[in-house]
Design a protein around this motif. Structure first.
Motif, PDB file in Angstrom:
ATOM      1  N   ALA A 132     -33.641  13.790   6.816  1.00 52.52           N
ATOM      2  CA  ALA A 132     -33.613  12.759   7.861  1.00 52.52           C
ATOM      3  C   ALA A 132     -32.362  11.896   7.727  1.00 52.52           C
ATOM      4  N   ILE A 133     -31.900  11.415   8.866  1.00 57.15           N
ATOM      5  CA  ILE A 133     -30.794  10.451   8.909  1.00 57.15           C
ATOM      6  C   ILE A 133     -31.289   9.190   9.600  1.00 57.15           C
ATOM      7  N   GLY A 134     -31.042   8.068   8.986  1.00 62.97           N
ATOM      8  CA  GLY A 134     -31.442   6.804   9.584  1.00 62.97           C
ATOM      9  C   GLY A 134     -30.289   6.182  10.341  1.00 62.97           C
ATOM     10  N   ASN A 135     -29.967   4.963   9.985  1.00 67.97           N
ATOM     11  CA  ASN A 135     -28.877   4.263  10.660  1.00 67.97           C
ATOM     12  C   ASN A 135     -27.532   4.893  10.320  1.00 67.97           C
ATOM     13  N   ILE A 154     -25.257   2.463  14.978  1.00 76.43           N
ATOM     14  CA  ILE A 154     -26.305   3.023  15.828  1.00 76.43           C
ATOM     15  C   ILE A 154     -27.522   3.274  14.960  1.00 76.43           C
ATOM     16  N   PHE A 155     -28.637   2.744  15.397  1.00 71.36           N
ATOM     17  CA  PHE A 155     -29.842   2.828  14.609  1.00 71.36           C
ATOM     18  C   PHE A 155     -30.605   4.104  14.946  1.00 71.36           C
ATOM     19  N   SER A 156     -31.619   4.381  14.147  1.00 74.69           N
ATOM     20  CA  SER A 156     -32.368   5.618  14.339  1.00 74.69           C
ATOM     21  C   SER A 156     -33.094   5.639  15.688  1.00 74.69           C
ATOM     22  N   ASP A 157     -33.329   4.455  16.274  1.00 75.18           N
ATOM     23  CA  ASP A 157     -33.981   4.416  17.589  1.00 75.18           C
ATOM     24  C   ASP A 157     -32.979   4.499  18.737  1.00 75.18           C
ATOM     25  N   GLY A 158     -31.685   4.629  18.384  1.00 75.42           N
ATOM     26  CA  GLY A 158     -30.656   4.757  19.395  1.00 75.42           C
ATOM     27  C   GLY A 158     -29.998   3.464  19.821  1.00 75.42           C
ATOM     28  N   SER A 159     -30.526   2.345  19.380  1.00 77.67           N
ATOM     29  CA  SER A 159     -29.898   1.073  19.728  1.00 77.67           C
ATOM     30  C   SER A 159     -28.562   0.940  18.999  1.00 77.67           C
ATOM     31  N   THR A 160     -27.661   0.168  19.585  1.00 73.12           N
ATOM     32  CA  THR A 160     -26.296   0.071  19.065  1.00 73.12           C
ATOM     33  C   THR A 160     -25.854  -1.375  18.932  1.00 73.12           C
ATOM     34  N   ASN A 161     -24.843  -1.576  18.112  1.00 72.61           N
ATOM     35  CA  ASN A 161     -24.192  -2.882  18.049  1.00 72.61           C
ATOM     36  C   ASN A 161     -22.715  -2.662  17.777  1.00 72.61           C
ATOM     37  N   TYR A 162     -21.901  -3.620  18.216  1.00 76.49           N
ATOM     38  CA  TYR A 162     -20.443  -3.503  18.104  1.00 76.49           C
ATOM     39  C   TYR A 162     -19.844  -4.829  17.643  1.00 76.49           C
ATOM     40  N   VAL A 163     -18.744  -4.734  16.941  1.00 74.24           N
ATOM     41  CA  VAL A 163     -17.964  -5.931  16.656  1.00 74.24           C
ATOM     42  C   VAL A 163     -17.353  -6.403  17.971  1.00 74.24           C
ATOM     43  N   ASP A 164     -17.205  -7.689  18.124  1.00 72.72           N
ATOM     44  CA  ASP A 164     -16.766  -8.242  19.415  1.00 72.72           C
ATOM     45  C   ASP A 164     -15.442  -7.649  19.899  1.00 72.72           C
ATOM     46  N   PHE A 189     -15.145   0.712  22.991  1.00 80.15           N
ATOM     47  CA  PHE A 189     -15.635   1.767  22.101  1.00 80.15           C
ATOM     48  C   PHE A 189     -17.092   2.058  22.417  1.00 80.15           C
ATOM     49  N   THR A 190     -17.466   3.330  22.232  1.00 81.62           N
ATOM     50  CA  THR A 190     -18.858   3.735  22.410  1.00 81.62           C
ATOM     51  C   THR A 190     -19.284   4.612  21.237  1.00 81.62           C
ATOM     52  N   ILE A 191     -20.333   4.201  20.565  1.00 84.47           N
ATOM     53  CA  ILE A 191     -20.873   4.990  19.463  1.00 84.47           C
ATOM     54  C   ILE A 191     -22.059   5.797  19.979  1.00 84.47           C
ATOM     55  N   SER A 192     -22.165   7.023  19.480  1.00 86.90           N
ATOM     56  CA  SER A 192     -23.288   7.870  19.871  1.00 86.90           C
ATOM     57  C   SER A 192     -23.595   8.839  18.735  1.00 86.90           C
ATOM     58  N   ARG A 193     -24.742   9.475  18.840  1.00 91.70           N
ATOM     59  CA  ARG A 193     -25.131  10.431  17.797  1.00 91.70           C
ATOM     60  C   ARG A 193     -25.845  11.606  18.437  1.00 91.70           C
ATOM     61  N   ASN A 252     -28.508  14.021  17.099  1.00 93.79           N
ATOM     62  CA  ASN A 252     -29.392  14.261  15.966  1.00 93.79           C
ATOM     63  C   ASN A 252     -29.582  15.747  15.688  1.00 93.79           C
ATOM     64  N   ALA A 253     -29.511  16.565  16.709  1.00 92.05           N
ATOM     65  CA  ALA A 253     -29.677  18.005  16.513  1.00 92.05           C
ATOM     66  C   ALA A 253     -28.512  18.594  15.723  1.00 92.05           C
ATOM     67  N   LYS A 254     -27.344  17.978  15.857  1.00 90.86           N
ATOM     68  CA  LYS A 254     -26.156  18.461  15.156  1.00 90.86           C
ATOM     69  C   LYS A 254     -25.807  17.605  13.937  1.00 90.86           C
ATOM     70  N   ASN A 255     -26.636  16.595  13.674  1.00 88.13           N
ATOM     71  CA  ASN A 255     -26.343  15.676  12.554  1.00 88.13           C
ATOM     72  C   ASN A 255     -24.916  15.146  12.639  1.00 88.13           C
ATOM     73  N   THR A 256     -24.531  14.744  13.827  1.00 88.08           N
ATOM     74  CA  THR A 256     -23.158  14.313  14.065  1.00 88.08           C
ATOM     75  C   THR A 256     -23.122  12.944  14.733  1.00 88.08           C
ATOM     76  N   LEU A 257     -22.162  12.159  14.286  1.00 91.15           N
ATOM     77  CA  LEU A 257     -21.920  10.816  14.798  1.00 91.15           C
ATOM     78  C   LEU A 257     -20.581  10.821  15.519  1.00 91.15           C
ATOM     79  N   TYR A 258     -20.495  10.081  16.624  1.00 89.01           N
ATOM     80  CA  TYR A 258     -19.261  10.020  17.399  1.00 89.01           C
ATOM     81  C   TYR A 258     -18.830   8.570  17.616  1.00 89.01           C
ATOM     82  N   LEU A 259     -17.541   8.410  17.845  1.00 86.31           N
ATOM     83  CA  LEU A 259     -17.019   7.123  18.288  1.00 86.31           C
ATOM     84  C   LEU A 259     -15.949   7.399  19.332  1.00 86.31           C
ATOM     85  N   GLN A 260     -16.246   7.098  20.565  1.00 89.61           N
ATOM     86  CA  GLN A 260     -15.282   7.210  21.644  1.00 89.61           C
ATOM     87  C   GLN A 260     -14.516   5.906  21.736  1.00 89.61           C
TER      88      GLN A 260
END
Length: 120
Positions: A29-32, A50-60, A66-70, A72-80
């Motif tokens: 499992a992967i959490g935050n 990005i938290f395990s529930d999909g919620s996100t937070n960003y520095v001001d 920027f957009t963070i996403s994940r 879960n099927a690929k165990n991959t994190l992204y940052l656009q």
């Protein structure tokens, strides 16, 4: 377990990059998860999480750019990263809270970092 980050590079101001971070093996499992950055002479800072529930937070300073996403099927994190500025120049690190097997605890893992350089 390793986190393999990629996607950094040199880009002109106003340009875009997409960072990826993949967990190197099958895990329970992967959490935050999050992206951090460290510029020369500065402390490492959390850019986006990005938290395990999909919620996100960003520095001001990156909100709206920027957009963070994940995936879960690929165990991959992204940052656009869009509308990049020279102030975004830093080494970017990914971080993830990982439970390798169901018998083990959850621990924080770090990628090696990928350099992002934005020219003016």
């Amino acid at each position: 377990v390793q986190l393999q980050a990629s996607g950094g590079g040199l880009v002109q101001a106003g340009g875009s990059l997409r960072l990826s971070c993949t967990v190197s093996r099958s895990i329970y499992a992967i959490g935050n998860m999050g992206w951090y950055r460290q510029a020369p002479g500065k402390q490492r800072e959390l850019v986006a999480g990005i938290f395990s529930d999909g919620s996100t937070n960003y520095v001001d300073s990156v909100k709206g750019r920027f957009t963070i996403s994940r995936d879960n099927a690929k165990n991959t994190l992204y940052l656009q990263m869009n509308s990049l500025t020279p102030e975004d120049t830093a080494v970017y690190y990914c971080n993830a809270d990982i439970k390798v097997t169901r018998f083990q605890g959850t621990y924080a893992y770090w990628g090696r970092g990928t350099q992002v350089t934005v020219s003016s």
